[in-house]
Design a protein around this motif. Structure first.
Motif, mmCIF file in Angstrom:
data_model
loop_
_atom_site.group_PDB
_atom_site.id
_atom_site.type_symbol
_atom_site.label_atom_id
_atom_site.label_comp_id
_atom_site.label_asym_id
_atom_site.label_seq_id
_atom_site.Cartn_x
_atom_site.Cartn_y
_atom_site.Cartn_z
ATOM 1 N N ILE A 1 0.844 -1.197 0.000
ATOM 2 C CA ILE A 1 0.000 0.000 0.000
ATOM 3 C C ILE A 1 0.883 1.253 0.000
ATOM 4 C CG2 ILE A 1 -1.658 1.339 1.352
ATOM 5 C CD1 ILE A 1 -2.896 -1.051 0.051
ATOM 6 N N LYS A 2 0.640 2.142 -0.940
ATOM 7 C CA LYS A 2 1.438 3.367 -1.031
ATOM 8 C C LYS A 2 0.818 4.538 -0.272
ATOM 9 C CE LYS A 2 3.200 2.162 -5.629
ATOM 10 N NZ LYS A 2 3.263 2.579 -7.061
ATOM 11 N N ASP A 3 -0.477 4.465 -0.021
ATOM 12 C CA ASP A 3 -1.198 5.576 0.589
ATOM 13 C C ASP A 3 -2.092 5.040 1.700
ATOM 14 O OD1 ASP A 3 -2.742 7.758 1.254
ATOM 15 O OD2 ASP A 3 -3.221 8.313 -0.811
ATOM 16 N N LEU A 4 -1.947 5.558 2.898
ATOM 17 C CA LEU A 4 -2.735 5.073 4.023
ATOM 18 C C LEU A 4 -4.227 5.328 3.863
ATOM 19 C CD1 LEU A 4 -0.554 5.938 7.158
ATOM 20 C CD2 LEU A 4 -0.699 3.794 5.870
ATOM 21 N N GLU A 5 -4.596 6.215 2.928
ATOM 22 C CA GLU A 5 -6.018 6.439 2.676
ATOM 23 C C GLU A 5 -6.688 5.170 2.174
ATOM 24 O OE1 GLU A 5 -8.062 8.978 3.407
ATOM 25 O OE2 GLU A 5 -6.304 9.649 4.539
ATOM 26 N N VAL A 6 -5.924 4.299 1.522
ATOM 27 C CA VAL A 6 -6.481 3.023 1.068
ATOM 28 C C VAL A 6 -6.896 2.183 2.277
ATOM 29 C CG1 VAL A 6 -6.025 0.901 -0.213
ATOM 30 C CG2 VAL A 6 -5.106 3.079 -1.040
ATOM 31 N N ILE A 7 -6.109 2.226 3.330
ATOM 32 C CA ILE A 7 -6.452 1.509 4.553
ATOM 33 C C ILE A 7 -7.764 2.040 5.121
ATOM 34 C CG2 ILE A 7 -5.724 0.957 6.904
ATOM 35 C CD1 ILE A 7 -4.034 -0.405 4.841
ATOM 36 N N ARG A 8 -7.916 3.363 5.116
ATOM 37 C CA ARG A 8 -9.175 3.956 5.608
ATOM 38 C C ARG A 8 -10.366 3.447 4.803
ATOM 39 N NH1 ARG A 8 -8.130 8.297 9.057
ATOM 40 N NH2 ARG A 8 -6.090 9.293 8.837
ATOM 41 N N LYS A 9 -10.202 3.363 3.494
ATOM 42 C CA LYS A 9 -11.292 2.906 2.634
ATOM 43 C C LYS A 9 -11.646 1.452 2.921
ATOM 44 C CE LYS A 9 -10.378 6.103 -1.193
ATOM 45 N NZ LYS A 9 -9.996 6.229 -2.627
ATOM 46 N N ILE A 10 -10.625 0.613 3.119
ATOM 47 C CA ILE A 10 -10.887 -0.788 3.444
ATOM 48 C C ILE A 10 -11.636 -0.885 4.768
ATOM 49 C CG2 ILE A 10 -9.825 -3.016 3.981
ATOM 50 C CD1 ILE A 10 -7.465 -2.199 2.182
ATOM 51 N N LYS A 11 -11.182 -0.105 5.740
ATOM 52 C CA LYS A 11 -11.782 -0.145 7.074
ATOM 53 C C LYS A 11 -13.243 0.281 7.045
ATOM 54 C CE LYS A 11 -11.409 -0.880 11.486
ATOM 55 N NZ LYS A 11 -11.188 -2.250 11.988
ATOM 56 N N MET A 12 -13.583 1.180 6.147
ATOM 57 C CA MET A 12 -14.957 1.654 6.047
ATOM 58 C C MET A 12 -15.897 0.579 5.518
ATOM 59 S SD MET A 12 -14.422 5.544 4.609
ATOM 60 C CE MET A 12 -16.186 5.738 4.303
ATOM 61 N N GLN A 13 -15.365 -0.382 4.742
ATOM 62 C CA GLN A 13 -16.262 -1.342 4.108
ATOM 63 C C GLN A 13 -16.269 -2.725 4.773
ATOM 64 O OE1 GLN A 13 -15.149 -1.917 -0.010
ATOM 65 N NE2 GLN A 13 -13.704 -3.567 0.477
ATOM 66 N N ILE A 14 -15.296 -3.015 5.629
ATOM 67 C CA ILE A 14 -15.293 -4.323 6.280
ATOM 68 C C ILE A 14 -15.042 -4.184 7.780
ATOM 69 C CG2 ILE A 14 -14.540 -5.536 4.206
ATOM 70 C CD1 ILE A 14 -11.776 -5.738 5.406
ATOM 71 N N ASP A 15 -15.651 -5.075 8.535
ATOM 72 C CA ASP A 15 -15.491 -5.073 9.984
ATOM 73 C C ASP A 15 -14.591 -6.243 10.385
ATOM 74 O OD1 ASP A 15 -15.756 -4.489 12.647
ATOM 75 O OD2 ASP A 15 -17.654 -5.565 12.871
ATOM 76 N N LYS A 16 -13.343 -6.151 9.974
ATOM 77 C CA LYS A 16 -12.339 -7.164 10.294
ATOM 78 C C LYS A 16 -11.055 -6.456 10.706
ATOM 79 C CE LYS A 16 -14.415 -11.058 8.803
ATOM 80 N NZ LYS A 16 -14.518 -12.334 9.535
ATOM 81 N N PRO A 17 -10.214 -7.104 11.535
ATOM 82 C CA PRO A 17 -8.904 -6.524 11.831
ATOM 83 C C PRO A 17 -8.085 -6.372 10.546
ATOM 84 C CG PRO A 17 -9.409 -8.310 13.355
ATOM 85 C CD PRO A 17 -10.455 -8.353 12.285
ATOM 86 N N LEU A 18 -7.402 -5.246 10.425
ATOM 87 C CA LEU A 18 -6.565 -4.992 9.262
ATOM 88 C C LEU A 18 -5.097 -5.153 9.637
ATOM 89 C CD1 LEU A 18 -8.264 -1.885 7.602
ATOM 90 C CD2 LEU A 18 -8.748 -4.327 7.276
ATOM 91 N N VAL A 19 -4.335 -5.735 8.721
ATOM 92 C CA VAL A 19 -2.907 -5.975 8.912
ATOM 93 C C VAL A 19 -2.137 -5.081 7.949
ATOM 94 C CG1 VAL A 19 -1.076 -7.720 8.956
ATOM 95 C CG2 VAL A 19 -3.448 -8.372 9.482
ATOM 96 N N LEU B 1 -0.530 4.274 12.335
ATOM 97 C CA LEU B 1 -1.271 3.134 11.794
ATOM 98 C C LEU B 1 -2.532 2.870 12.596
ATOM 99 C CD1 LEU B 1 1.728 0.788 10.961
ATOM 100 C CD2 LEU B 1 0.303 2.063 9.354
ATOM 101 N N LYS B 2 -2.446 3.054 13.896
ATOM 102 C CA LYS B 2 -3.623 2.881 14.751
ATOM 103 C C LYS B 2 -4.721 3.864 14.357
ATOM 104 C CE LYS B 2 -3.088 4.198 18.952
ATOM 105 N NZ LYS B 2 -2.561 4.267 20.338
ATOM 106 N N GLU B 3 -4.336 5.072 14.020
ATOM 107 C CA GLU B 3 -5.316 6.109 13.670
ATOM 108 C C GLU B 3 -6.103 5.785 12.407
ATOM 109 O OE1 GLU B 3 -3.161 9.738 13.448
ATOM 110 O OE2 GLU B 3 -2.956 9.965 15.629
ATOM 111 N N VAL B 4 -5.498 5.017 11.480
ATOM 112 C CA VAL B 4 -6.220 4.673 10.244
ATOM 113 C C VAL B 4 -6.920 3.322 10.342
ATOM 114 C CG1 VAL B 4 -4.724 6.096 8.810
ATOM 115 C CG2 VAL B 4 -4.168 3.669 9.110
ATOM 116 N N GLY B 5 -6.836 2.670 11.513
ATOM 117 C CA GLY B 5 -7.602 1.452 11.709
ATOM 118 C C GLY B 5 -6.835 0.149 11.624
ATOM 119 N N VAL B 6 -5.497 0.202 11.620
ATOM 120 C CA VAL B 6 -4.693 -1.023 11.573
ATOM 121 C C VAL B 6 -4.675 -1.674 12.954
ATOM 122 C CG1 VAL B 6 -2.355 -1.937 11.273
ATOM 123 C CG2 VAL B 6 -3.259 -0.250 9.654
ATOM 124 N N ALA B 7 -4.832 -3.002 12.985
ATOM 125 C CA ALA B 7 -4.830 -3.739 14.245
ATOM 126 C C ALA B 7 -3.552 -4.548 14.450
ATOM 127 C CB ALA B 7 -6.029 -4.683 14.303
#
Length: 285
Positions: A183-201, A218-224
């Protein structure tokens, strides 16, 4: 008594805001990393380099990785072990067999990816993907085979829309956590987090495509979960290069080092004590 490993890892994720796993390349590096972190990542990149001296493009034999994990578990009976199993070693039946073996020797989690052969490191170009349905069939078989093992489904897709499509499908198939690599942009992580309710790596590797990030960022964008693929391997390469250079420059005279034979032996003796204390048990008690 034996505990439920998958619940244990889920419980840790519920209790911790973010969980780092440190990539190791052999049992010795694992024993050093374990002094500082209780999450150990069995890195495919690092293992290919250490065990074969070759790049991470598909040379790893599943039997070698299983044997390696067993040796690490023997000296680290209480740490969490997250294992990179690439594409499950091509075949779905082999993937299920490997998952069963890893679970039986005490691995806590695996990462399985949607690449097809010849594979590449997730932060290199030239990756090819399995058709989504083909990977989902493999993923579902793995999920049906495991008993309590925590399964991370990884996509190596580069296009954002394809990343979102695949991660959504992985979540719906029942994967315990999701990893989108390179992933080059952490905004992609935000988008993934918005659509699924699973821990992100999130995968961190020095010099890779992803920006270097703090755990707080990383915690701020939803990484677990954060897995660091190569810190031990790259540190060893740098230190060995420097030591060999100075040895040659000093006409073969050894310099006084921070670590000597007594320090190294102390670490090895601690590993021996850990092994004996575990009584040969694979699972944490």
């Amino acid at each position: 008594m034996e505990i439920n490993l998958r619940r244990s890892l889920h419980r840790e994720l519920n209790q911790r805001e973010i969980f780092p796993f440190i990539g190791v390349y052999d049992v010795f590096s694992a024993s050093i990393a374990a002094k500082y972190y209780d999450g150990i990542f069995i890195s495919g990149f690092s293992f290919a380099a250490s065990h074969y001296g070759l790049p991470d493009i598909g040379f790893i034999a599943w039997s070698d990785i299983v044997a390696f994990v067993q040796r690490v578990r023997t000296i680290l009976p209480h740490h969490y072990l997250l294992v990179d199993i690439d594409d499950g070693y091509v075949d779905s039946d082999v993937a299920c067999h490997v998952v069963s073996l890893l679970e039986s020797i005490g691995a806590d989690a695996v990462i399985i990816e949607d690449q097809k052969r010849p594979r590449r490191c997730g932060h290199f170009d030239g990756k090819q993907l399995l058709e989504l349905d083909e990977f989902l069939e493999k993923l579902r078989k793995v999920l049906a085979t495991r008993r309590e093992l925590f399964v991370v489904a990884r996509t190596d897709a580069a296009d954002v829309e394809e990343i979102l499509r695949r991660t959504q499908a992985f979540a719906e198939a029942g994967a315990d956590a999701i990893l989108a690599d390179g992933i080059k942009d952490l905004e992609v992580i935000r988008k993934i987090k918005m659509q699924i309710d699973k821990p992100l790596v999130f995968n961190q590797i020095a010099g890779g495509k992803s920006p270097p990030c703090s755990l707080e960022e990383l915690k701020e964008v939803g990484v677990a979960i954060v897995n660091y693929s190569t810190p031990c391997l790259f540190a060893a390469q740098s230190a060995i290069e420097d030591t060999m250079k100075r040895l040659r420059e000093n006409d073969g005279r050894l310099e006084k080092k921070r670590v000597g034979v007594k320090d190294c032996t102390a670490l090895l003796n601690q590993n021996l004590e850990n092994r004996d204390a575990s009584g040969g048990r694979s699972h944490r008690l």
